[in-house]
Design a protein around this motif. Structure first.
Motif, short mmCIF file in Angstrom:
data_model
loop_
_atom_site.label_atom_id
_atom_site.label_comp_id
_atom_site.label_asym_id
_atom_site.label_seq_id
_atom_site.Cartn_x
_atom_site.Cartn_y
_atom_site.Cartn_z
N HIS A 118 1.57 6.86 -6.83
CA HIS A 118 0.51 7.83 -7.15
C HIS A 118 0.97 9.26 -6.88
O HIS A 118 0.74 10.16 -7.71
CB HIS A 118 -0.75 7.52 -6.34
CG HIS A 118 -1.81 8.56 -6.50
ND1 HIS A 118 -2.58 8.65 -7.65
CD2 HIS A 118 -2.20 9.56 -5.69
CE1 HIS A 118 -3.41 9.67 -7.51
NE2 HIS A 118 -3.20 10.23 -6.34
N LEU A 119 1.63 9.49 -5.75
CA LEU A 119 2.09 10.84 -5.41
C LEU A 119 3.10 11.36 -6.43
O LEU A 119 3.04 12.52 -6.84
CB LEU A 119 2.71 10.86 -4.01
CG LEU A 119 1.75 10.74 -2.85
CD1 LEU A 119 2.51 10.56 -1.54
CD2 LEU A 119 0.83 11.97 -2.78
N PRO A 166 0.81 -1.23 0.00
CA PRO A 166 0.00 0.00 0.00
C PRO A 166 0.84 1.28 0.00
O PRO A 166 0.52 2.24 -0.70
CB PRO A 166 -0.82 -0.11 1.28
CG PRO A 166 -0.85 -1.55 1.62
CD PRO A 166 0.44 -2.13 1.09
N THR A 167 1.94 1.29 0.75
CA THR A 167 2.79 2.49 0.79
C THR A 167 3.41 2.75 -0.57
O THR A 167 3.47 3.89 -1.03
CB THR A 167 3.88 2.35 1.86
OG1 THR A 167 3.25 2.18 3.14
CG2 THR A 167 4.78 3.58 1.91
N ARG A 168 3.85 1.70 -1.25
CA ARG A 168 4.46 1.87 -2.57
C ARG A 168 3.44 2.35 -3.59
O ARG A 168 3.75 3.18 -4.45
CB ARG A 168 5.13 0.59 -3.02
CG ARG A 168 6.33 0.27 -2.15
CD ARG A 168 7.06 -0.96 -2.62
NE ARG A 168 7.97 -1.38 -1.56
CZ ARG A 168 8.22 -2.62 -1.25
NH1 ARG A 168 7.66 -3.61 -1.93
NH2 ARG A 168 9.04 -2.92 -0.27
N LEU A 169 2.23 1.85 -3.49
CA LEU A 169 1.18 2.35 -4.39
C LEU A 169 0.91 3.83 -4.13
O LEU A 169 0.73 4.60 -5.07
CB LEU A 169 -0.10 1.53 -4.21
CG LEU A 169 -0.07 0.12 -4.79
CD1 LEU A 169 -1.33 -0.64 -4.40
CD2 LEU A 169 0.09 0.17 -6.30
N GLN A 170 0.91 4.22 -2.86
CA GLN A 170 0.72 5.63 -2.54
C GLN A 170 1.87 6.47 -3.10
O GLN A 170 1.65 7.54 -3.67
CB GLN A 170 0.64 5.84 -1.02
CG GLN A 170 -0.64 5.38 -0.39
CD GLN A 170 -0.62 5.60 1.10
OE1 GLN A 170 0.20 5.02 1.81
NE2 GLN A 170 -1.52 6.45 1.57
N LEU A 171 3.10 5.99 -2.93
CA LEU A 171 4.25 6.73 -3.45
C LEU A 171 4.18 6.86 -4.97
O LEU A 171 4.42 7.95 -5.51
CB LEU A 171 5.55 6.02 -3.05
CG LEU A 171 5.95 6.14 -1.59
CD1 LEU A 171 7.04 5.14 -1.24
CD2 LEU A 171 6.40 7.57 -1.29
N ARG A 175 4.11 14.13 2.97
CA ARG A 175 2.77 13.74 2.48
C ARG A 175 2.26 12.46 3.13
O ARG A 175 1.07 12.33 3.39
CB ARG A 175 2.78 13.56 0.97
CG ARG A 175 3.12 14.81 0.17
CD ARG A 175 1.98 15.82 0.08
NE ARG A 175 0.73 15.31 -0.40
CZ ARG A 175 0.35 15.26 -1.67
NH1 ARG A 175 1.17 15.67 -2.62
NH2 ARG A 175 -0.83 14.80 -1.99
N LEU A 176 3.16 11.51 3.39
CA LEU A 176 2.75 10.22 3.94
C LEU A 176 2.90 10.13 5.46
O LEU A 176 2.40 9.20 6.07
CB LEU A 176 3.54 9.08 3.30
CG LEU A 176 3.27 8.86 1.81
CD1 LEU A 176 4.17 7.76 1.28
CD2 LEU A 176 1.82 8.50 1.59
#
Length: 98
Positions: free
Chosen positions: A26-27, A19-24, A44-45
């Motif tokens: 996307h950002l 999930p963190t990598r997907l967020q990164l 941001r995270l």
């Protein structure tokens, strides 16, 4: 499917199966210039710099991100070839058992 291709695909899937990598991803992809540095991403995270750097290193090794050093900062952007590999995986026709 050739073994080398299967290993590449598995590496890409493993790199984005967090999930963190997907967020990164996307950002970075949605950043105004399509790039971000670790400092921007940690804010941001709400994560610490070593954690974000670890995730970025994993995604860079998988070919999903490109990195460019500018002075003391490293800027990350989405690697078009890596993203095409993800698109190719998603487009692959599903085969049903007969």
């Amino acid at each position: 499917m050739e073994r080398a291709r299967a290993e590449r695909i598995a590496g890409v899937l493993k790199a984005i199966a967090d999930p963190t990598r997907l967020q990164l991803l996307h950002l970075i992809q949605s950043a105004p210039d399509g790039e971000a540095c670790v400092g921007d991403l940690t804010e941001r995270l709400g994560l610490r710099q070593p954690t974000v750097s670890h995730h970025l290193k994993t995604m860079t090794a998988a070919g999903l991100l490109a990195r460019e050093r500018r002075g003391t900062w490293v800027w990350y952007s989405v690697d078009p070839d890596g993203m095409e590999a993800v698109r190719e995986i998603l487009r692959a026709p599903a085969r049903t058992a007969s």
